[in-house]
Design an enzyme around this catalytic site. Structure first.
Site, PDB file in Angstrom:
ATOM      1  N   ARG A 109     -44.638  -8.057  48.164  1.00  0.00           N
ATOM      2  CA  ARG A 109     -45.652  -7.719  47.154  1.00  0.00           C
ATOM      3  C   ARG A 109     -45.298  -6.412  46.448  1.00  0.00           C
ATOM      4  N   THR A 184     -40.055   3.230  45.596  1.00  0.00           N
ATOM      5  CA  THR A 184     -39.764   1.836  45.920  1.00  0.00           C
ATOM      6  C   THR A 184     -38.709   1.291  44.948  1.00  0.00           C
ATOM      7  N   ARG A 289     -53.883 -20.708  73.704  1.00  0.00           N
ATOM      8  CA  ARG A 289     -53.540 -19.920  74.889  1.00  0.00           C
ATOM      9  C   ARG A 289     -54.624 -20.076  75.971  1.00  0.00           C
ATOM     10  N   GLN A 300     -66.260 -14.774  74.957  1.00  0.00           N
ATOM     11  CA  GLN A 300     -67.097 -14.120  73.941  1.00  0.00           C
ATOM     12  C   GLN A 300     -66.381 -12.944  73.263  1.00  0.00           C
ATOM     13  N   GLU A 384     -49.883   4.627  46.563  1.00  0.00           N
ATOM     14  CA  GLU A 384     -50.864   4.322  45.490  1.00  0.00           C
ATOM     15  C   GLU A 384     -52.169   5.076  45.724  1.00  0.00           C
ATOM     16  N   ASP A 388     -57.810   8.737  52.057  1.00  0.00           N
ATOM     17  CA  ASP A 388     -58.777   9.821  51.821  1.00  0.00           C
ATOM     18  C   ASP A 388     -58.879  10.178  50.341  1.00  0.00           C
TER      19      ASP A 388
HETATM   20  P1  TGC Z   1     -57.717  14.196  36.624  1.00  0.00           P
HETATM   21  O1  TGC Z   1     -57.955  15.478  35.903  1.00  0.00           O
HETATM   22  O2  TGC Z   1     -58.841  13.632  37.422  1.00  0.00           O
HETATM   23  O3  TGC Z   1     -57.214  13.068  35.625  1.00  0.00           O
HETATM   24  C1  TGC Z   1     -56.227  13.313  34.643  1.00  0.00           C
HETATM   25  C2  TGC Z   1     -56.418  12.293  33.523  1.00  0.00           C
HETATM   26  O4  TGC Z   1     -56.187  10.964  34.019  1.00  0.00           O
HETATM   27  C3  TGC Z   1     -57.376  10.147  33.861  1.00  0.00           C
HETATM   28  N1  TGC Z   1     -57.455   9.301  35.072  1.00  0.00           N
HETATM   29  C4  TGC Z   1     -57.150   8.004  35.084  1.00  0.00           C
HETATM   30  N2  TGC Z   1     -56.792   7.169  34.107  1.00  0.00           N
HETATM   31  C5  TGC Z   1     -56.540   5.870  34.448  1.00  0.00           C
HETATM   32  N3  TGC Z   1     -56.621   5.422  35.708  1.00  0.00           N
HETATM   33  C6  TGC Z   1     -56.961   6.242  36.724  1.00  0.00           C
HETATM   34  N4  TGC Z   1     -57.008   5.766  37.975  1.00  0.00           N
HETATM   35  C7  TGC Z   1     -57.254   7.593  36.435  1.00  0.00           C
HETATM   36  N5  TGC Z   1     -57.625   8.672  37.172  1.00  0.00           N
HETATM   37  C8  TGC Z   1     -57.749   9.706  36.337  1.00  0.00           C
HETATM   38  C9  TGC Z   1     -58.496  11.153  33.746  1.00  0.00           C
HETATM   39  O5  TGC Z   1     -59.602  10.584  33.064  1.00  0.00           O
HETATM   40  C10 TGC Z   1     -57.834  12.261  32.971  1.00  0.00           C
HETATM   41  O6  TGC Z   1     -57.740  11.834  31.609  1.00  0.00           O
HETATM   42  P2  TGC Z   1     -57.819  12.906  30.396  1.00  0.00           P
HETATM   43  O7  TGC Z   1     -57.844  12.074  29.158  1.00  0.00           O
HETATM   44  O8  TGC Z   1     -59.084  13.708  30.626  1.00  0.00           O
HETATM   45  O9  TGC Z   1     -56.602  13.761  30.508  1.00  0.00           O
HETATM   46  O10 TGC Z   1     -56.423  14.405  37.530  1.00  0.00           O
HETATM   47  P3  TGC Z   1     -56.192  15.269  38.854  1.00  0.00           P
HETATM   48  O11 TGC Z   1     -54.941  16.056  38.655  1.00  0.00           O
HETATM   49  O12 TGC Z   1     -57.422  16.047  39.216  1.00  0.00           O
HETATM   50  O13 TGC Z   1     -55.884  14.151  39.952  1.00  0.00           O
HETATM   51  C11 TGC Z   1     -56.834  13.272  40.361  1.00  0.00           C
HETATM   52  C12 TGC Z   1     -56.317  12.363  41.503  1.00  0.00           C
HETATM   53  C13 TGC Z   1     -56.148  13.178  42.786  1.00  0.00           C
HETATM   54  C14 TGC Z   1     -57.377  11.314  41.744  1.00  0.00           C
HETATM   55  C15 TGC Z   1     -54.981  11.685  41.119  1.00  0.00           C
HETATM   56  O14 TGC Z   1     -53.994  12.580  40.868  1.00  0.00           O
HETATM   57  C16 TGC Z   1     -54.506  10.678  42.129  1.00  0.00           C
HETATM   58  O15 TGC Z   1     -54.862   9.514  42.013  1.00  0.00           O
HETATM   59  N6  TGC Z   1     -53.641  11.052  43.148  1.00  0.00           N
HETATM   60  C17 TGC Z   1     -52.992  10.090  44.021  1.00  0.00           C
HETATM   61  C18 TGC Z   1     -51.541   9.940  43.597  1.00  0.00           C
HETATM   62  C19 TGC Z   1     -51.032   8.529  43.713  1.00  0.00           C
HETATM   63  O16 TGC Z   1     -51.781   7.579  43.830  1.00  0.00           O
HETATM   64  N7  TGC Z   1     -49.727   8.395  43.665  1.00  0.00           N
HETATM   65  C20 TGC Z   1     -49.141   7.095  43.686  1.00  0.00           C
HETATM   66  C21 TGC Z   1     -47.679   7.161  43.329  1.00  0.00           C
HETATM   67  S1  TGC Z   1     -46.969   5.604  42.911  1.00  0.00           S
HETATM   68  C22 TGC Z   1     -46.942   4.743  44.323  1.00  0.00           C
HETATM   69  O17 TGC Z   1     -47.400   5.118  45.344  1.00  0.00           O
HETATM   70  C23 TGC Z   1     -46.288   3.422  44.230  1.00  0.00           C
HETATM   71  S2  TGC Z   1     -46.206   2.531  45.710  1.00  0.00           S
HETATM   72  C24 TGC Z   1     -45.555   1.162  45.055  1.00  0.00           C
HETATM   73  C25 TGC Z   1     -45.449  -0.014  45.940  1.00  0.00           C
HETATM   74  O18 TGC Z   1     -44.393  -0.134  46.628  1.00  0.00           O
HETATM   75  O19 TGC Z   1     -46.312  -0.910  45.863  1.00  0.00           O
HETATM   76  P1  FAD Z   2     -49.625  14.282  50.770  1.00  0.00           P
HETATM   77  O1  FAD Z   2     -50.169  14.295  49.392  1.00  0.00           O
HETATM   78  O2  FAD Z   2     -48.851  15.468  51.226  1.00  0.00           O
HETATM   79  O3  FAD Z   2     -50.838  14.027  51.769  1.00  0.00           O
HETATM   80  C1  FAD Z   2     -50.748  14.303  53.175  1.00  0.00           C
HETATM   81  C2  FAD Z   2     -52.150  14.145  53.754  1.00  0.00           C
HETATM   82  O4  FAD Z   2     -53.031  15.119  53.155  1.00  0.00           O
HETATM   83  C3  FAD Z   2     -52.770  12.771  53.478  1.00  0.00           C
HETATM   84  O5  FAD Z   2     -53.497  12.345  54.598  1.00  0.00           O
HETATM   85  C4  FAD Z   2     -53.733  13.045  52.328  1.00  0.00           C
HETATM   86  O6  FAD Z   2     -54.840  12.142  52.295  1.00  0.00           O
HETATM   87  C5  FAD Z   2     -54.178  14.459  52.646  1.00  0.00           C
HETATM   88  N1  FAD Z   2     -54.673  15.156  51.455  1.00  0.00           N
HETATM   89  C6  FAD Z   2     -53.980  15.524  50.350  1.00  0.00           C
HETATM   90  N2  FAD Z   2     -54.785  16.089  49.460  1.00  0.00           N
HETATM   91  C7  FAD Z   2     -56.019  16.084  49.986  1.00  0.00           C
HETATM   92  C8  FAD Z   2     -57.311  16.512  49.540  1.00  0.00           C
HETATM   93  N3  FAD Z   2     -57.488  17.058  48.327  1.00  0.00           N
HETATM   94  N4  FAD Z   2     -58.368  16.346  50.375  1.00  0.00           N
HETATM   95  C9  FAD Z   2     -58.203  15.767  51.591  1.00  0.00           C
HETATM   96  N5  FAD Z   2     -57.025  15.337  52.078  1.00  0.00           N
HETATM   97  C10 FAD Z   2     -55.951  15.492  51.270  1.00  0.00           C
HETATM   98  N6  FAD Z   2     -44.483   7.077  44.824  1.00  0.00           N
HETATM   99  C11 FAD Z   2     -43.998   6.796  43.586  1.00  0.00           C
HETATM  100  O7  FAD Z   2     -44.153   7.592  42.664  1.00  0.00           O
HETATM  101  N7  FAD Z   2     -43.359   5.613  43.352  1.00  0.00           N
HETATM  102  C12 FAD Z   2     -43.146   4.696  44.317  1.00  0.00           C
HETATM  103  O8  FAD Z   2     -42.567   3.632  44.057  1.00  0.00           O
HETATM  104  C13 FAD Z   2     -43.604   4.981  45.636  1.00  0.00           C
HETATM  105  N8  FAD Z   2     -43.356   4.106  46.641  1.00  0.00           N
HETATM  106  C14 FAD Z   2     -43.665   4.460  47.927  1.00  0.00           C
HETATM  107  C15 FAD Z   2     -43.235   3.664  48.983  1.00  0.00           C
HETATM  108  C16 FAD Z   2     -43.500   4.043  50.296  1.00  0.00           C
HETATM  109  C17 FAD Z   2     -42.987   3.216  51.427  1.00  0.00           C
HETATM  110  C18 FAD Z   2     -44.254   5.223  50.560  1.00  0.00           C
HETATM  111  C19 FAD Z   2     -44.586   5.638  51.958  1.00  0.00           C
HETATM  112  C20 FAD Z   2     -44.683   6.012  49.516  1.00  0.00           C
HETATM  113  C21 FAD Z   2     -44.380   5.657  48.194  1.00  0.00           C
HETATM  114  N9  FAD Z   2     -44.734   6.494  47.119  1.00  0.00           N
HETATM  115  C22 FAD Z   2     -44.293   6.207  45.853  1.00  0.00           C
HETATM  116  C23 FAD Z   2     -45.366   7.778  47.363  1.00  0.00           C
HETATM  117  C24 FAD Z   2     -46.842   7.712  47.701  1.00  0.00           C
HETATM  118  O9  FAD Z   2     -47.607   7.438  46.585  1.00  0.00           O
HETATM  119  C25 FAD Z   2     -47.230   9.031  48.361  1.00  0.00           C
HETATM  120  O10 FAD Z   2     -46.652   9.041  49.654  1.00  0.00           O
HETATM  121  C26 FAD Z   2     -48.733   9.239  48.429  1.00  0.00           C
HETATM  122  O11 FAD Z   2     -49.290   9.381  47.153  1.00  0.00           O
HETATM  123  C27 FAD Z   2     -49.106  10.451  49.291  1.00  0.00           C
HETATM  124  O12 FAD Z   2     -48.352  11.562  48.949  1.00  0.00           O
HETATM  125  P2  FAD Z   2     -47.599  12.403  50.114  1.00  0.00           P
HETATM  126  O13 FAD Z   2     -46.825  11.431  50.932  1.00  0.00           O
HETATM  127  O14 FAD Z   2     -46.864  13.502  49.460  1.00  0.00           O
HETATM  128  O15 FAD Z   2     -48.755  12.954  51.019  1.00  0.00           O
END
Ligand code: TGC
Ligand code: FAD
Length: 405
Positions: A109, A184, A289, A300, A384, A388
């Protein structure tokens, strides 16, 4: 594209007996098209994923030969327009595809959701028509592999503080420097959609192509989770990005976060697939099993586990179906998506553990899928947006108060 040959991994001869639970007759809410799409992907997973996935996960290889097959199925960017070689399907079909793929394995996925939601979607949504025509058809066919670079070594949950930077280069192009982590597909990707901050300016997205001078993508080794998915870094040392590789139609963090909304929605469905697989295996095993002269399903305590599992799966199915209906109307908010991703992944991880217990000692082997799903879901609950972070997004939405600032 580099490939891992399927010949090196033996195909299991075991039949995949999966029967999907539908306790509340939710199939009645699905259209003919949804059911057809589901049946095509479910059959493909049974035929092409189930026989090889334990083998690939065990040795830690990514079954890259599945990319073109997923392309042929229409699983790569399924909701993007047909004009670009995509399926033009609705959001529920997209969710169902993710559910069926993750029923096979979260890594499979992941291959599809990164390609579709994090690479093709930003090129479609924020790219020029030339960029769409150049990349989307090959990505949709799975002939080209893409990855998405947002997370950095020191900036994961807080991508807005990223250090990766773009320095203007005179003709609308940039010089890119920095590093991305946990990406990824990066070591096998032909292109990377990368987010960097323009010096003294906004965040922008650029398309980095394999072979550009100064660009490398080393693999990250030693993962105990998502072993059938390949993960790496992205390293940029003065990489010259021409103007035609800059995404022209977005700036700011809302660019990458908009892509994450699309992918998180898909994960909410995907996690249901992993949970259904574990539940289905536990239900079958518990009826077969015998201990104390009875099937263990007659005790249960086993029934409590199974009853709670099907209750939670049913609630998650309803949540994602409703989210899909809202998404089809363009009304699914990022906070609603966060709630579903968080709830459903936690539901799946708990079910994987309980289902493992029902299988006793056999549950720790690769004969059954629970350990693989369990380990995979440790990544799914982190990437993603962590569990938390999604809780805090819901908290912010209901209180109007921002815990991040
Ligand atoms: P913040 O000030 O809240 O927002 C900045 C601007 O972005 C807008 N916005 C969004 N827009 C669309 N979708 C969303 N989900 C949005 N969330 C916020 C917001 O309205 C604002 O817009 P504007 O016009 O005012 O500039 O931003 P912040 O810096 O305070 O951060 C908020 C927070 C913590 C929620 C955000 O940074 C966050 O979601 N952090 C988590 C990071 C994350 O999810 N990383 C994922 C990396 S990619 C990945 O993991 C791929 S795995 C792939 C796989 O193998 O499947
Ligand atoms: P951190 O941000 O350092 O977090 C560590 C801990 O602190 C977590 O428990 C978190 O919940 C906690 N924490 C952080 N901030 C707060 C807060 N404000 N309040 C309370 N708790 C908090 N990223 C990409 O860009 N592209 C990809 O394709 C991608 N693929 C991935 C594939 C895998 C297998 C993995 C493991 C990760 C991937 N990621 C990718 C990255 C992924 O999105 C991050 O690992 C994730 O967003 C968390 O960031 P971090 O690992 O730096 O943890």
């Amino acid at each position: 594209m580099s490939t891992t040959t399927s010949e090196t991994i033996e195909r299991s001869t075991k039949t995949d007996q999966f029967v999907a639970p539908d306790y509340y007759q939710l199939d009645e809410l699905l259209s003919e098209e949804h059911l057809l799409v589901r049946s095509a992907v479910r059959d493909w997973v049974k035929k092409e994923v189930s026989p090889i996935i334990e083998g690939y996960a065990e040795v830690g290889k990514c079954p890259l030969h599945l990319f073109p097959q997923m392309g042929a199925l229409g699983a790569l960017g399924p909701s993007l327009p047909a004009k670009y070689g995509c399926g033009g399907m609705d959001e529920i079909s997209y969710g169902i595809i993710m559910q069926e793929l993750e029923r096979g394995d979260s890594g499979i996925r992941s291959m599809a959701s990164v390609q579709g939601s994090l690479v093709m979607y930003p090129i479609y949504k924020y790219g020029s028509e030339e960029q769409r025509m150049k990349y989307l058809p090959s990505l949709a066919k799975g002939e080209m592999i893409g990855c998405f670079g947002l997370t950095e070594p020191n900036h994961g949950s807080d991508p807005g503080s990223m250090l990766t930077n773009l320095t203007e280069d005179g003709d609308g192009g940039y010089i890119l420097n920095g590093a991305k982590m946990w990406i990824t597909n990066s070591p096998v990707a032909d292109i990377a959609v990368v987010w960097g901050r323009v010096k003294n300016g906004p965040i922008k997205g650029v398309i980095v192509e394999k072979g550009m001078e100064g660009f490398s993508a080393p693999v990250i080794k030693g993962k105990w989770s998502l072993r059938a998915s390949i993960t790496g870094e992205l390293v940029f040392e003065n990489v010259r990005i021409p103007k035609e590789n800059v995404l022209p139609n977005v700036q700011g963090l809302k660019g990458p976060l908009g892509c994450l909304s699309k992918a998180r929605y898909g994960i909410s469905w995907g996690a249901i697939g992993a949970a259904m697989d574990c539940y289905d295996s536990a239900l079958r095993y518990s009826k077969e099993r015998i201990q104390f002269n009875k099937p263990i399903a007659q005790f249960q305590l086993t029934q409590k586990k199974l009853a709670e599992m099907i209750t939670e799966i049913t609630k998650a199915q309803l949540l994602s179906w409703r989210l899909g209906a809202l998404a089809n109307k363009g009304k699914a908010s990022p906070a609603q998506i966060s709630m579903a991703k968080r709830n459903n992944v936690e539901m799946a991880i708990k079910i994987a553990r309980e289902a493992r217990q029902i299988h006793g000692g056999m549950g720790i082997t690769g004969e059954y899928p629970m350990m693989r799903h369990s380990m995979n879901l440790e990544s799914v609950i982190t990437y993603e947006g962590t569990h938390d972070i999604h809780l805090l997004i819901t908290g912010m939405d209901v209180t109007g108060l921002n815990a991040f600032k």
